[in-house]
Enzyme design. Sequence first.
Site, mmCIF file in Angstrom:
data_model
loop_
_atom_site.group_PDB
_atom_site.id
_atom_site.type_symbol
_atom_site.label_atom_id
_atom_site.label_comp_id
_atom_site.label_asym_id
_atom_site.label_seq_id
_atom_site.Cartn_x
_atom_site.Cartn_y
_atom_site.Cartn_z
ATOM 1 C CG ASP A 142 -1.894 1.185 1.369
ATOM 2 O OD1 ASP A 142 -2.202 1.550 0.082
ATOM 3 O OD2 ASP A 142 -1.984 1.729 2.446
ATOM 4 C CB SER A 168 -2.640 -9.697 -0.105
ATOM 5 O OG SER A 168 -3.189 -8.132 0.390
ATOM 6 C CB SER A 227 1.060 -4.609 7.280
ATOM 7 O OG SER A 227 0.541 -4.408 6.046
ATOM 8 N N GLY A 255 -3.647 -12.100 7.715
ATOM 9 C CA GLY A 255 -4.198 -11.127 8.834
ATOM 10 C C GLY A 255 -3.262 -10.798 9.756
ATOM 11 C CB ILE A 277 0.612 -11.718 14.335
ATOM 12 C CG1 ILE A 277 1.053 -12.223 13.193
ATOM 13 C CG2 ILE A 277 0.879 -12.700 15.744
ATOM 14 C CD1 ILE A 277 2.660 -12.177 13.081
ATOM 15 C CG HIS A 333 -13.620 -23.565 -7.768
ATOM 16 N ND1 HIS A 333 -12.756 -25.235 -7.512
ATOM 17 C CD2 HIS A 333 -14.529 -23.981 -6.956
ATOM 18 C CE1 HIS A 333 -13.471 -25.896 -6.779
ATOM 19 N NE2 HIS A 333 -14.521 -25.386 -6.275
ATOM 20 C CG ASP A 385 -9.078 -30.102 -6.211
ATOM 21 O OD1 ASP A 385 -8.326 -30.051 -5.152
ATOM 22 O OD2 ASP A 385 -8.836 -31.100 -7.105
#
Length: 444
Positions: free
Chosen positions: A311, A361, A365, A386, A388, A414, A418
């Site tokens: 970002d 991604s 952060s 995500g 921590i 997909h 699978d």
Amino acid sequence: MAVVTLLRTWSRIAGRLVSKSLQGQIVQFKLSDIGEGIREVTIKEWYVKEGDTVSQFDSICEVQSDKASVTITSRYDGVIKKLHYNLDDIAYVGKPLVDIETGALKDSEEDVVETPAVSHSEHTHQEIKGQKTLATPAVRRLAMENNIKLSEVVGSGKDGRILKEDILNYLEKQTGAILPPSPKAEIMPSPPKPKDRTIPIPISKPPVFTGKDRTEPIKGFQKAMVKTMSAALKIPHFGYCDEVDLAELVKLREELQPIAFARGVKLTFMPFFLKATSLGLLQFPILNASVDENCQNITYKSSHNIGIAMDTEKGLIVPNVKNVQICSIFEIAAELNRLQKLGSAGQLNATDLTGGTFTLSNIGSIGGTYTKPVILPPEVAVGGLGTIKALPRFNQKGEVYKAQIMNVSWSGDHRIIDGATMSHFSNLWKSYLENPGLMLLDLK
């Protein structure tokens, strides 16, 4: 063709140019093809104005594509007669940038030529009468603004590179002016306390809002996101989420941080995430693949070029670490440090931003816990990490302990991936991070 390759090509061509006298001739300077399929750029800054005198390799302007910043340099000695664009205008490859009145055209075959492009993240080199002058675009601009020829300045930097201080010292010697010292913060006395006085009561007036809407064109990295996300919309996404206990990794990183610092490297958790991803891709190569537009053929990529979503002030960019499969943790960390530094300065080149085969991604952060990552075509998988958090969990004995929990979210194409494959990959990735010593067993 990459920007650096184009620069080298132009250098070879410039060495074979034959002088041709065209006194007072107006030459249209075109925007050259800077590679990667880029057909248009945004003018971010002009380093010259109409009437300015320029020399070969002087900086003309900086342009921004949807992949990188590029500095355009001159191939002529002459006078700028016309700028064809204003700031923030869209310039097109093959169209004129500026008109230059020149006394000697450097190409014997045509009067209208294209200007070479130089990566903004690299230093510009100048060849004058057989001597190489090294200076950054900022230094060249300072010299140009003060009508100083770089060939007359002695550089004090590495390999004779001309620094900003060299230009200022040269200017001081020529003019006899003494440059003012940098202003220092002065301690200001506190204002006197106001005397007791009657405080007036303001007359209440209804608020009046005078703001206006504004419309701006989508360009730069935002324009790149429009193209990428429009293509991603055609991919049927499969999502898979899990949580990882990073308690052991937290301890290991704390032990290794002083060593990394001594080597001049900032060690975050991301190098471990990338290395665990690469080890997982060795077992599940279909996640490091790409499919053609009609989904008829799969190409398994041999290199693990793992992208990291960043970002920045200019928007979301995704540079990638090349060949993670042959890099150590410290080598990955050093490369991440380089990419983050250039990314913050908006100086990443096209090579750093292209060729990715898998993406992570790190929404954590910023502070997010969960995400639904979007696949970046032509890749077929992406991971979202995500933040921590220290949370209570139960061990095998039923005892509560302090865990370092991070949530991970995977998205897969997909059409070819699978749920079982994604689950197996995630479990392997998780095992490497929860027991980081296992990574040593599988390192090549």
